[in-house]
Write an enzyme that holds these catalytic residues in place. Structure first.
Site, mmCIF file in Angstrom:
data_model
loop_
_atom_site.group_PDB
_atom_site.id
_atom_site.type_symbol
_atom_site.label_atom_id
_atom_site.label_comp_id
_atom_site.label_asym_id
_atom_site.label_seq_id
_atom_site.Cartn_x
_atom_site.Cartn_y
_atom_site.Cartn_z
ATOM 1 N N ASP A 79 56.410 11.223 33.877
ATOM 2 C CA ASP A 79 57.099 11.483 35.154
ATOM 3 C C ASP A 79 57.954 13.062 35.066
ATOM 4 O O ASP A 79 57.750 13.742 35.885
ATOM 5 C CB ASP A 79 58.048 10.497 35.638
ATOM 6 N N ASP B 22 44.944 19.760 38.458
ATOM 7 C CA ASP B 22 44.990 18.244 37.865
ATOM 8 C C ASP B 22 45.593 18.645 36.439
ATOM 9 O O ASP B 22 45.011 19.750 35.940
ATOM 10 C CB ASP B 22 43.728 17.672 37.892
ATOM 11 N N GLU C 205 48.339 12.638 39.088
ATOM 12 C CA GLU C 205 48.629 14.287 38.635
ATOM 13 C C GLU C 205 47.969 15.231 39.459
ATOM 14 O O GLU C 205 47.765 16.408 38.940
ATOM 15 C CB GLU C 205 48.337 14.041 37.194
ATOM 16 N N ASN D 46 50.656 9.639 29.177
ATOM 17 C CA ASN D 46 51.224 8.196 29.536
ATOM 18 C C ASN D 46 50.856 7.078 28.176
ATOM 19 O O ASN D 46 52.074 6.678 27.975
ATOM 20 C CB ASN D 46 50.688 7.754 30.801
#
Length: 910
Positions: free
Chosen positions: A795, A778, A821, A786
């Site tokens: 992205d 992760d 993620e 973000n």
């Protein structure tokens, strides 16, 4: 010192006489005991040889049925299929075997055999012909012979206790393509063996078996067939083996044995005989140990008994000899007593005693045989009592003469016997001759005569002394064996197959030495013509096949292996047959090399193949006929696809296995996907579902084409297989499958692909003897990425992370986007250490080389090993717990979580 000088008074003669009588009694009793033991030893040998001869005969019958009828592909293949088939299919196979062999089973009484029983390789009962509705019970614990044969692949014969009945079992292994598929047995009941021994030995036979074995082996509902023996609670006997009167007599004999003989015989592994008296009647009783075929331990005894006459005769001889000796001794002593007063009378008494003793000693030497003496001077003939008994007359009931003796001799033997006797007299030579005599009651005996002569000073025969021995029983046994051999020969002659034998000696190679009656059908010549003309085996083989047959047989013989091949034979009338031929090298009774074989007409099968060839040539799809290794033939579409000129193609190019052309690929079947238990590639494809039976093959232009494979059974060994071109549809299917399996953002596999492929991946890893490692990772603080830089930047980070991970993973490793993620990595590893090393290398590479953000990117990792297909979901949970353990302790790390099952195994090993 002379005896007369020692014995001076009557009381001294009395004391000497008493001592001498006592000494003679002891010596004669010792001689009687020794003769009695010889009778018992002879009885032991007779019953032992008789039993073994009978068992050997039944074993030969069982082997003949197995080798010539049962050990054939039809039954081998069906038993092979039955091992893995469902119960419905097993019942179909059971019915096929039962219907095919039922006529044989009905005729087995001719060979005195009973029971025909097939077993699967795991020792399950598959088909009992005597109880066809009883099957499926596992025989491992109760039938050691079946377990032994299925475990070792070797035939076994011998006694074995049964759940229903006892008997001698003959168990044979069955193989399909050299792999064990089960076994088959037949047997001979104890009733048949007992009756046969009773006929051979002219007595009565029963069988006792240990009680603990009966109670452990026999079905409970069959226990009523047994009773405990009257003399021992440790043994039982089957009620049905004897009639009521015989059982009562048997019980009396055994009761007398327990009272008059030692019970140690029941612990012996040797044949034991003895004499018992039942209500004034003497019986000769023999106990033959019966051993289990596998453990070789004694489990019971065959009990043979008959009214005893020899021992009574021996006892009568003992008392007669004793009486004669003491009488003669008394007479001698009396004469010695008188000789003190008359020297002349004493000398005459000594001479008479000397003659009497000589005759007595001679009689001792030829005991148990009829004896005769012929004085040529007086032409007087003397016969012993035994000779009178042999010809069925009362002893000494008439004065014997040579002419009267010849009247008892069989007419066909009379001239030869007379010539032999007169020739021996003329030349003074001894002789030995066998001939037949007719008794007064019309019955016939076989006898053996031996004769020696006494000659005078001129070498002329003056006296002939001979013996006559009854050998009827031995001759009749030899004749029975001869008839049995003739019966086997007749069975071979009636076979529809050509049974042949030809010489392999260098000076007579290929010359036919034997052929059965079927030679007329296969060669156009009778068997006697083949032998008389010394026809060579290769002479009736089609000219175009001769060299191939010669080379094939030479190669097999040099390698010491049997051969099997098909070819054509050409008969004198110009007609041809296709035959299947099997044979092997053997040694005859004189040590000469021979080839024995069996030829079978397969013309009808070959014609059927020709019809099939014409039909499949009309098919647009490729169609072949194969046994899984070599192709028998292929249609025109096959030759067109590979660009082979059918007219010029060699047999080798046609027979090459099409599986050699299969290309490897993830979505196609190829030879690397076969398993150890697969006999050939057809077996491997039959395990697949119809939708997965796809292969890729390059055509003559090198273009890779995709085919759907359809498989149909043609006969016991062959399959008809068609290849339908599905190249266009399959390519489109792969494109859609790829789109459905790839995450569009990162290029990693998605969860749908993981669910579809994880099972196959684990199986592949296990097949390669490795472990399946699972990593979950992760991105640390991805939500802040973000929030601060926007989703477009997030992205980009995901795409760069996946690219970095792919560069550091193998092609065989699976990278799966698990959600957001989070990512999963599935890989084959050697152990936990190698999985930990990969995880740390990936973590460091992310930390050092991923710089999409000013502060850099780090990831947290959790890892575990997947302990089989049942452990997939729990393994993901363990990896997830390892991941969150790292997040709870500062992130940018790795933590391995042990499987509970693996942890338990490790602790037990410690």
């Amino acid at each position: 010192m002379r005896l007369q000088q020692i014995l001076k008074s009557a009381w001294q003669y009395s004391v000497f006489y008493s001592a001498f009588v006592l000494l003679v009694a002891v010596l004669l009793f010792w001689n009687y005991q020794e003769r009695h033991q010889e009778i018992l030893n002879a009885q032991n040998h007779l019953v032992d040889v008789t039993q073994k001869s009978l068992i050997h005969g039944f074993a030969n019958n069982a082997e003949l049925i197995f080798e010539n009828v049962i050990d054939k592909p039809f039954y081998q293949q069906r038993l092979y299929e039955a091992n893995t088939a469902d119960e419905a299919r097993r019942q179909e196979l059971r019915d096929e075997i039962f219907n095919r062999l039922f006529p044989l089973y009905n005729s087995m009484d001719k060979f005195k055999l009973k029971q025909l029983h097939f077993h699967l390789h795991n020792n399950d009962s598959f088909l009992r012909f005597h109880r066809p509705n009883k099957f499926g019970d596992n025989l491992s614990e109760v039938r050691a012979t079946v377990s032994y044969v299925n475990r070792t692949g070797m035939a076994v014969q011998g006694f074995e206790e049964g759940r229903i009945f006892n008997g001698y079992r003959f168990v044979f292994p069955l193989f399909w393509n050299k792999k064990p598929v089960g076994s088959v047995e037949t047997s001979v009941s104890m009733k048949v063996i007992m009756d046969a021994m009773a006929r051979e030995l002219t007595g009565k036979v029963s069988f006792i078996i240990r009680r603990d074995i009966v109670e452990a082996k026999v079905f409970q509902n069959e226990m009523s067939n047994y009773e405990v023996t009257p003399f021992s609670d440790d043994f039982m006997y089957e009620i049905g083996l004897m009639h009521l009167n015989t059982r009562l007599q048997f019980a009396q004999v055994l009761q007398a044995w327990s009272e008059q003989q030692t019970l140690d015989a029941l612990n012996s592994d040797q044949v034991t005989s003895g004499l018992v008296n039942v209500n004034g009647q003497g019986y000769m009783v023999s106990l033959l140990p019966v051993r289990n075929a596998i453990s070789h331990k004694v489990v019971g005894y065959m009990v043979y008994f008959q009214e005893d006459e020899k021992s009574l005769a021996e006892m009568a001889k003992f008392f007669l000899a004793f009486f004669l000796i003491i009488t003669i001794t008394a007479l001698v002593l009396y004469l010695l007593y008188l000789s003190r007063r008359n020297e002349k009378e004493l000398k005459q008494s000594k001479q008479a005693l000397r003659v009497g003793l000589q005759r007595f000693e001679k009689a001792q030497q030829i005991s148990q045989l009829g004896t005769w003496e012929f004085d040529l001077t007086s032409e007087e003939l003397y016969w012993s009592d035994q000779i009178f008994r042999m010809i069925g007359e009362r002893p000494q009931s008439f004065v014997p003469t040579y002419e009267r003796f010849l009247s008892f001799v069989h007419p066909d033997d009379r001239e030869n016997l007379d010539f032999t006797f007169r020739y021996a007299l003329a030349h003074g030579t001894p002789y030995n001759i066998k001939h037949r005599i007719f008794r007064s009651d019309g019955s016939m005996l076989f006898v053996e005569e031996e004769c020696e002569h006494k000659l005078d000073n001129n070498g002329v025969v003056v006296r002939s002394i001979g013996t006559m021995h009854d050998i009827t029983e031995m001759v009749e046994r030899e004749q029975k064996l001869e008839r049995l051999g003739e019966r086997y020969q007749a069975l071979v002659e009636r076979l529809p197959n050509l049974v042949y034998c030809y010489s392999w000696e260098p000076n007579r190679r290929w010359k036919i030495d034997f052929a059965n009656a079927s030679s007329r059908f296969y060669t156009g010549q009778y068997a006697y013509e083949l032998l008389a003309k010394e026809v060579e085996f290769l002479q009736f083989i089609h000219p175009s096949h001769v060299e191939r047959v010669r080379q094939h047989i030479f190669s097999a013989v040099e390698a010491g292996k049997p051969y099997e091949l098909e070819y054509r034979v050409k008969r004198p009338d110009g007609t041809e047959l296709f035959v299947s031929d099997t044979g092997q090298k053997v040694l005859d009774e004189n040590g000469r090399l021979q080839i024995e074989g069996v030829m079978t007409d397969v013309t009808a099968q070959r014609r059927a193949l020709d019809k099939l060839q014409k039909f499949i040539d009309t098919q647009k799809s490729m169609v072949i006929l194969t046994d899984g290794h070599l192709m028998s033939f292929a249609n025109q579409a096959y030759f067109d696809f590979f660009g082979i000129d059918r007219a010029r193609s060699t047999e080798t190019s046609v027979q090459r296995c099409i599986c050699d052309y299969f290309e490897q690929g993830e979505h196609f079947f190829d030879l690397t996907k076969m398993q150890i238990e697969d006999r050939h590639w057809v077996d491997a494809m039959l395990r697949l579902s119809s939708s997965d039976r796809n292969v890729a093959i390059k055509n003559q232009r090198g273009e890779l084409m995709t085919f759907a494979v359809e498989i149909s059974q043609f006969d016991e060994r062959s399959f008809v297989i068609s290849f339908q071109d599905i190249s266009s549809a399959f390519l489109e299917k792969l494109m859609w499958r790829q789109k459905a399996s790839i995450d569009s953002l990162t290029g990693a596999y998605n969860r749908h692909f993981f669910d579809l492929s994880i099972t196959s991946f684990i199986k592949l890893v296990r097949r390669n003897k490795k472990k399946t490692g699972l990593l979950m990772l992760d991105i640390d603080h991805f939500k802040q990425v973000n929030d601060q830089f926007g989703h477009a930047k997030g992205d980009e980070v995901l795409r760069q992370l996946c690219a970095l991970l792919k560069n550091n993973l193998r092609e065989s490793d699976l990278l799966v986007r698990w959600g957001g993620e989070e990512f999963l990595i599935v890989m084959a590893v050697e152990d936990v250490i190698s999985l930990n090393r990969v995880a740390e290398e990936l973590r460091l590479n992310v930390e050092k080389h991923l710089h999409s953000l000013p502060k850099g990117i780090t990831c947290s990792f959790g890892g575990t090993l997947i302990d089989g297909l049942h452990d997939i979901d729990t393994a993901i949970e363990r990896a997830d717990s390892g991941l969150y353990h790292v997040k709870a302790h500062g992130r940018n790390g790795y933590h391995f979580v042990e499987s509970p099952a693996l942890e338990t195994n490790t602790q037990s090993e410690d």
